[in-house]
Design an enzyme around this catalytic site. Structure first.
Site, PDB file in Angstrom:
ATOM      1  N   GLU A 124      41.270   2.098  56.388  1.00 47.60           N
ATOM      2  CA  GLU A 124      41.458   0.925  55.969  1.00 47.60           C
ATOM      3  C   GLU A 124      42.982   0.603  56.043  1.00 47.60           C
ATOM      4  OE1 GLU A 124      39.863  -0.814  52.395  1.00 47.60           O
ATOM      5  OE2 GLU A 124      39.994  -2.661  52.940  1.00 47.60           O
ATOM      6  N   GLY A 153      45.393   3.198  45.390  1.00 46.83           N
ATOM      7  CA  GLY A 153      44.745   3.882  44.398  1.00 46.83           C
ATOM      8  C   GLY A 153      43.488   4.853  44.943  1.00 46.83           C
ATOM      9  N   ALA A 154      42.630   4.209  45.749  1.00 51.10           N
ATOM     10  CA  ALA A 154      41.540   4.855  46.439  1.00 51.10           C
ATOM     11  C   ALA A 154      41.042   4.100  47.334  1.00 51.10           C
ATOM     12  CB  ALA A 154      40.241   5.066  44.949  1.00 51.10           C
ATOM     13  N   MET A 155      40.054   4.857  48.072  1.00 46.28           N
ATOM     14  CA  MET A 155      39.340   4.160  49.201  1.00 46.28           C
ATOM     15  C   MET A 155      37.852   4.380  49.150  1.00 46.28           C
ATOM     16  SD  MET A 155      39.629   2.365  51.788  1.00 46.28           S
ATOM     17  CE  MET A 155      38.250   1.818  52.918  1.00 46.28           C
ATOM     18  N   GLU A 156      37.028   3.292  49.341  1.00 43.83           N
ATOM     19  CA  GLU A 156      35.594   3.256  49.571  1.00 43.83           C
ATOM     20  C   GLU A 156      34.877   3.859  50.611  1.00 43.83           C
ATOM     21  OE1 GLU A 156      37.361   0.651  49.358  1.00 43.83           O
ATOM     22  OE2 GLU A 156      36.422  -1.037  50.694  1.00 43.83           O
ATOM     23  N   GLU A 178      35.555   1.569  43.379  1.00 45.37           N
ATOM     24  CA  GLU A 178      35.033   2.200  44.737  1.00 45.37           C
ATOM     25  C   GLU A 178      33.605   2.438  44.636  1.00 45.37           C
ATOM     26  OE1 GLU A 178      37.478   2.028  46.580  1.00 45.37           O
ATOM     27  OE2 GLU A 178      39.016   1.769  45.059  1.00 45.37           O
TER      28      GLU A 178
END
Ligand code: TRP
Ligand code: ZN
Length: 892
Positions: free
Chosen positions: A125, A265-268, A302
């Protein structure tokens, strides 16, 4: 504005894709220097679009072969696109096979396939998949993926991708393979793979529906003991989404993997979330209560994307808030529900609003202002913003408020859950727009205000800028009527000169002079100006307006001190109680700032204010966490937003002076607080005990500050002792911060010890760097310290967490240190933006935004800032990311 650059993307230009991709079969031969990627797709023309060439996106790829239905074909390479013109006619699917190679080891952008600590990770993304293979890299092209991973078995024992593991085994020459199939169609931005030496904490769970699932949290071998909290948070997330929205986990296996090199931060990614280690790893020895809280909310965020984002995704990137605003709203609600008690919920709400007002309001008033659903972008990465995320979440929250139709559902939760259900009934498995979402919520609640006002409500999606609501009260003693006039306005933003009135839900209560609540309700403001009448009042009431921060607006009301003190003491709405304290502080800060020639040492806080703060501190029933919020002065950036001309030095001096006064005037109270809230017993990161630690930490800072003028060394001594003996990172770090903040001589020694204690804990070292780069400036001492820190053996600008801990902590989070009259802070900033842009444009562009509000600065800083921005803008070969930010900053 961006003349000369024709690559701006407009929302109004949206066109459906000319081709669909039904299936994707990817084969990876993983090698850091040269990874080979075979991409076999089933592609077919979109019958709704005029026949045209197939244009596949690709970046930094080496193309070896293209086959259509097994035959070689002609193709062109044009501006990062592979163009195929001679394709089979008709609407039958055909095979397209593309073979490319890429170099993960040299991928410093951390987009696409990259190497971190000898493992492979992906980040797709928004547009990273095109750095892995040629593809229709847009979210409305959803395909079924089958992935074969091959790699050296000793170096990469774990091979992961989305979905289910269907096959694995050995290959020759010490290699092995794993095949993964994702049972759900997905857009390319949700693709992920991970390969490396990782270990997992595992948990088997049974859902409400009786299904079994395997949850896994993968980390590097030494980190397994720091995964318990992430796993607990994941289990809580699964349970919460089932309980509140009836949404169950749809996969047999759900994986989280942590990496220390990550842009955000993070990725889903579907079934394979990839996280920054900062939002996974925690132990009481290494993580603070804030870290524990952040992990809970990011793991939730997430996980919740699995439905809001993955099952229903965005048609195009302008719709980003469709998934992000909604998912932030969901993670905020999740954290509030887990917090439990009403006061703990209020604390979370205040923290969220604080982020909105200190980060999003300035964005909405600056050169990067954009609607929650933007109309144009040069680089989509620049629009992962607090507007799309946090303001987007407020828009969803207002929708919930506006579907409350019965007293049994005062917050609108039931109506909203109904709306969510309709949203999934209508759109599951597809790529949709913000309009589709709003329509579903409204249609499920036909009798609601939202349904009645939908077209006007949707201005929240299209109009940028923060609305102002000016409230004016008039009490007529003769008729016993109180009239409250509410007037809304919104300043122009780039490209939007005129704004139409918004739909603004306004939580509203009236208090009697004795603090008793007379009325409580919700008024929905829709006109430019409206007057509300309250008959039968014996005295002029005190209005409590915008309770619970019911809309993301700036509320102006000329409160007297007496009114604010009444609200602070009696408001039944904890948000407005806190807000009254903030207003008291803001009013004082602004009047000090306005006094020419005033120095920090001249600042005297008036007795009523000090007494009010004392009453809060000593309050018998208020929560410690709430007290900590009330006693924390408004941020320097928040104060800056209240001014037309900003002198950051002055704001810093005034806020420091006020804090020093609170330290001295409440000395005995801080002492009492510190002693009375000592924790004993085992560490738990729950809201009650973390609140106590937050308040004792604040007390310790003030006690150390007081010692600066009294010369007393008892409290710095105690802080040092606590720093050494603390049983958890929160207490240890707060004690260290108290010494650093008060500039005590023991700080240097404590910092050294801290480093020695945690030299192998990257996330703790980040705190160590950040504390020093963000320390209160004393005579310009921070910039030289920052330059020194960049020479430290543990500094590494290529690691985003480390770069942020030093460079961002200074440029974006330390206004008093950064905005120097000699412009040295700005020169440093421009050097770092340019340096970072060469390796990681996404991180560079975030840093570039540190000077967003330069136009408000007082001279000579204003000119110096402009010069620094111009210096960056003049650099040839800037990334689109940084170019967009600095061009906008310099516009007009
Ligand atoms: N979608 C992610 C989230 O909000 C964030 C994200 C977007 C991201 N782009 C990214 C993360 C690039 C890392 C790198 O949860
Ligand atoms: Zn998100």
């Amino acid at each position: 504005m961006r003349e000369g650059h024709n690559n701006v993307i407009y929302r109004s230009d949206y066109q459906a894709p000319a081709f669909w991709v039904d299936t994707v079969e990817l084969t990876f031969d993983l090698d850091p220097a040269k990874t080979r990627v075979l991409n076999k797709m089933k592609v077919r023309r979109n019958a709704d679009v005029v026949p045209q060439a197939l244009r596949l996106d690709g970046e930094e790829l080496n193309l070896a072969r293209v086959l259509v239905n097994g035959q070689g074909t002609s193709f062109k390479l044009e501006n990062n696109q592979l163009v195929l013109e001679n394709l089979p006619e008709g609407y039958e699917a055909f095979d397209l096979e593309i073979f490319t190679t890429c170099c993960p080891a040299k991928n410093t952008k951390l987009m696409g396939l990259y190497v971190s600590n000898d493992s492979f990770f992906t980040q797709c993304e928004a547009e990273g998949f095109r750095r892995i293979t040629y593809f229709l890299d847009r979210p409305d092209v959803m395909a079924s993926y089958s992935v074969l991973l091959r790699a050296d078995k000793a170096a990469y024992p774990v091979l992961l991708s989305n979905g289910n593991l269907v096959e694995q085994g050995a290959l020759e020459e010490g290699r092995h393979y794993a095949r993964w199939i994702d049972p759900f169609k997905k857009p390319s931005y949700l693709f992920a793979l991970v390969a490396g030496q990782l270990v997992a904490r595992e948990q088997r769970i049974t859902s409400r529906a009786g299904k079994e699932h395997l949850l896994q949290v993968y980390v590097r071998p030494g980190d397994l003991d720091k995964t318990e909290h992430a796993m607990n948070s994941l289990m809580a997330s699964v349970a919460w989404d089932e309980a509140r929205f009836g949404l169950s986990l749809d996969l047999e296996r759900f994986m989280i993997v942590a990496t220390s090199d990550f842009n955000m931060g993070a990725m889903e990614n579907k079934g394979l979330n990839i996280f920054n280690t900062k939002y996974v790893l925690a132990s009481q020895a290494t993580a603070t209560d804030t870290d524990f809280g952040n992990i809970e909310s990011v793991v939730g965020h997430e996980y919740f994307h699995n439905w809001t984002g993955n099952r229903i995704t965005c048609r195009d990137w302008f719709q980003l808030s469709l998934k992000e605003g909604l998912t932030v709203f969901r993670d905020q609600e999740f954290s509030m529900d887990l917090a439990g008690a009403p006061s703990a919920r209020a604390v979370k709400r205040i923290e969220d609003v604080r982020v909105l007002r200190t980060a999003q309001f300035p964005e909405d008033a600056g050169p990067m202002a954009h609607p929650v659903r933007p109309d144009q972008y040069l680089e989509i990465n620049n629009f992962y913003t607090v507007t799309v995320y946090e303001k987007g979440a407020e828009v969803v929250r207002m929708m919930q408020t506006l579907v409350s139709t019965r007293p049994s559902d005062p917050l609108g939760r039931e109506g909203f859950a109904r709306g969510m259900k309709l949203y999934f009934d209508r759109h599951d498995g597809s790529a949709v727009t913000c309009d589709d979402f709003a329509q579903a919520i409204a249609d499920a609640n036909p009798d609601s205000k939202l349904a009645q006002l939908l077209p006007q409500f949707k201005r929240w999606y299209s109009q940028a800028g923060t609305p102002r609501v000016k409230a004016q009260g008039h009490y007529d003693a003769a008729s016993s009527i109180y009239n409250l006039t509410l007037t809304q306005s919104c300043l122009a933003t780039t490209g939007q000169a005129e704004k139409e009135p918004f739909v603004i839900p306004i939580g509203l209560g009236l208090l009697g002079l004795d603090g008793r609540e007379l009325t409580n309700g919700m008024h929905v403001l829709t006109q430019a100006s409206e007057t509300l009448s309250f008959p039968g009042l014996q005295d002029e009431p005190v209005p409590s307006i915008l309770r619970a921060f019911s809309a993301p607006v700036i509320l102006e009301f000329d409160y007297t001190d007496a009114q604010l003190l009444t609200l602070l003491a009696h408001d039944s709405d904890p948000f407005n109680m806190w807000e009254a304290g903030q207003r008291l502080a803001v009013n004082r800060a602004l009047s000090f700032i306005a006094q020419e020639g005033l120095t920090a040492g001249d600042i005297r806080l008036d007795a009523p204010y000090v007494e009010a703060m004392r009453t809060i501190l000593r309050h018998p029933t208020l929560d410690a966490a709430f007290k900590e919020l009330v006693l924390t002065l408004p941020a320097e950036t928040y104060l800056a937003e209240q001014l037309d001309v900003v002198d950051p030095q002055r704001i810093h001096a005034v806020r420091e002076g006020m804090r020093q006064q609170l330290a001295e005037a409440l000395y005995e109270d801080w002492q009492w607080v510190f002693e009375a809230h000592r924790e004993s017993g085992a560490y738990r990161p729950d809201s009650v005990s973390s609140g106590r630690r937050a308040l004792t930490g604040l007390a310790l800072t003030h006690l150390c500050l007081a010692s600066r003028t009294s010369g007393d060394t008892v409290w710095p001594g105690k802080a040092y002792q606590r720093f050494k003996d603390a049983g958890n990172m929160t207490d240890r770090f707060n004690a260290l911060a108290a010494l650093v903040t008060s500039g005590h001589a023991l700080a240097g020694d404590a910092l050294q010890r801290f480093h020695a204690m945690f030299k192998d804990e990257a996330l703790v070292l980040d705190k160590w760097f950040a504390l020093q780069a963000g320390a209160p400036d004393r005579g310009g001492n921070v910039l030289p310290a920052v330059k020194q820190l960049m020479k430290h053996a543990d500094f590494n600008i290529r690691n985003p967490n480390r770069a942020r801990s030093v460079i961002f902590s200074y440029c974006s989070a330390n206004p008093g240190g950064f905005h120097r009259a000699d412009a040295a802070g700005y020169v440093f900033w421009s050097d770092r933006v340019i340096e970072l842009d060469g390796m990681n444009p996404q991180v560079a562009a975030r840093l570039a935004r540190a000077l967003d509000r330069w136009k408000k600065l007082v001279e000579p800083m204003r000119s110096a800032a402009r010069e620094a921005i111009a210096r960056v803008a003049a650099k040839p070969d800037l990334s689109n990311d940084v170019r967009e930010v600095v061009t906008r900053a310099l516009a007009d």
